[in-house]
Scaffold this active site. Structure first.
Site, PDB file in Angstrom:
ATOM      1  CG  ASP A  31     -26.470-102.205 -12.623  1.00 38.46           C
ATOM      2  OD1 ASP A  31     -27.722-101.900 -11.957  1.00 38.46           O
ATOM      3  OD2 ASP A  31     -25.795-101.397 -12.843  1.00 38.46           O
ATOM      4  CB  SER A  83     -23.195 -95.132 -10.757  1.00 42.16           C
ATOM      5  OG  SER A  83     -24.443 -94.969 -10.940  1.00 42.16           O
ATOM      6  CG  ASP A  92     -23.822-106.469  -6.791  1.00 36.51           C
ATOM      7  OD1 ASP A  92     -22.984-105.592  -7.049  1.00 36.51           O
ATOM      8  OD2 ASP A  92     -23.698-107.036  -6.501  1.00 36.51           O
ATOM      9  CG  HIS A  93     -24.644 -99.890  -9.097  1.00 42.89           C
ATOM     10  ND1 HIS A  93     -24.749 -99.339 -11.229  1.00 42.89           N
ATOM     11  CD2 HIS A  93     -24.743 -98.750  -8.372  1.00 42.89           C
ATOM     12  CE1 HIS A  93     -24.836 -98.320 -10.876  1.00 42.89           C
ATOM     13  NE2 HIS A  93     -24.150 -97.573  -9.567  1.00 42.89           N
TER      14      HIS A  93
END
Length: 415
Positions: free
Chosen positions: A346, A142, A384-385
């Site tokens: 995401d 991220s 996902d993230h």
């Protein structure tokens, strides 16, 4: 009754998001890889935490430590700790001193502009031998990817604003990092679920800050302690937001999120926005002597009925609101234009933004990476993230194999 339902819902969200368990190590030794053995440094993203926080619950893997797993496989791996909510610039500077050692110097010009402390914490340094010969691999999840990119740029050319300020005011001095005189080397940067072009969830109209507040207040449940005893460091010393030893955690959280600092451009929410990335493009250049890789997740899919993106059935409940916001957010007046192409995401980052910075040299990864070019991997659907950092529905074995693959490819690079 309603209050009970809310509590149950929160518990379910946290359980789904952070459930993970230790995995068996896979037998592997990197002896056959003759490329390099530079250390791997994992850099956490927004709201991240270090190994000494949350009673040992890892940002990288939860109960399954990715760092330990990679070290057990023979890959020298470290975990960096930087400001959870600091600006990308501040985080990059903190990362440098965390690795090299010394007292953090944010720069005289920046400190004067924002009215903040110039010097920060002092670190012993986890890589005292780090130089341009003993280089490192940075792996950022991220915002950690953006932090790594900005650090590479600072090492290469320094900070133009600080250099100009020091020339005008020679008495204030300037650090080797900000003057572009550092002799440290970075061999590769790998971004994972990184908003390389910003995320529409951080645009002005979004519920970004309330979501982050919800995430932080949920951390007590993750670490299984009373909220007043939670071990989590906001690292907002520069803003004077230091937790008093006797201050309840939730009181501290309220004080932090009611502060006017969130209107500043010197904080994470602006650094992550599309407009923030555009404004900071000069400090996020792709360097010709560094390998770049990216990995992208996606938790949305095209509906066969509406032919528009929707959350997949496996979407983590915590990400439903931000994902829905990004699916529907449009801004045709912005640059770049945020249109339908930005809908896929995401849960926190738009898929299109995660591949590579727009306008930079890039190619699909084919096993033969090109230096100074973004070598981007295919979309990892239904990751996902947070699953991409080892927190979520994916099994520890799947997560470990993902990071093992990254480590193997990085050590196979020629020196």
């Amino acid at each position: 009754m309603m209050k009970c339902k809310k509590v149950v819902s929160l518990v379910l969200v946290i359980t789904i998001l952070f459930s993970s368990a230790p995995a068996f190590a896979h037998e592997h030794t990197p002896e056959e890889q003759a490329g390099n053995e530079y250390p791997l440094v994992l850099v956490h993203g927004l709201a991240g935490w270090g190994p000494d926080e949350l009673l040992g619950f890892n940002y990288w893997g939860g109960l399954n430590s990715i760092v330990n797993f990679l070290n057990n496989q023979g890959f020298t791996t470290y975990e960096a700790v930087v400001g959870s909510f600091s600006s990308n610039r501040d985080r990059a500077i903190e990362l440098y001193y965390f690795l090299a050692g010394g007292t953090v110097d944010y720069g005289a010009a920046n400190s004067e502009r924002y009215g903040l402390e110039r010097f920060g914490r002092t670190f012993p340094g986890i890589l005292p031998d780090w130089d341009n010969e003993q280089r490192i691999h940075l792996i950022g999840h991220s915002m950690g990817g953006l932090t790594s990119r900005e650090l590479a740029n600072l090492i290469a050319v320094g900070c133009a604003i600080e250099i100009a300020f020091a020339e005008e005011h020679p008495e204030v001095g300037i650090s080797p990092l900000l003057s572009g005189q550092s002799d440290r080397g970075i061999h590769s940067i790998t971004t994972i679920a990184t908003p390389n072009n910003g995320t529409s969830f951080a645009e002005e109209e979004s519920p970004f800050v309330p979501f982050i507040r919800l995430f932080v207040t949920s951390l007590a449940a993750i670490s299984n302690v009373h909220p007043d005893q939670i071990l989590f460091d906001f690292q907002l010393d520069r803003f004077g937001l230091v937790r008093d030893p006797e201050e309840h955690f939730l009181t501290y959280v309220n004080r932090v999120f009611s502060s006017p600092i969130w209107q500043s451009t010197n904080l994470a929410n602006y650094s992550l926005s599309v407009r923030g990335i555009v404004a900071n493009a000069e400090n996020l250049q792709t360097r010709p002597d560094i390998y770049y890789f990216s990995h992208t997740g996606q938790t949305t899919e095209i509906s066969p009925i509406t032919n528009r993106h929707r959350n997949a059935i496996t979407t983590n409940p915590l990400f439903i609101l931000p994902s829905h916001f990004m699916i529907n957010f449009r801004n045709t007046a912005s640059y770049p234009v945020i249109d339908e192409a930005w809908a896929a995401n995401d849960g926190l980052v738009n898929t299109i933004s995660s591949f590579y910075p727009f306008g930079h040299p890039a190619q699909p990864y084919d096993g033969n990476p090109v230096i100074g070019t973004w070598n981007y991997h295919p979309v990892m659907y239904r990751w996902d993230h947070m699953a991409l950092s080892g927190l979520g529905a994916r099994t520890p074995r799947q997560v470990n194999q993902f990071y093992l693959g990254i480590a193997e490819s990085l050590w196979s690079l020629s020196r």
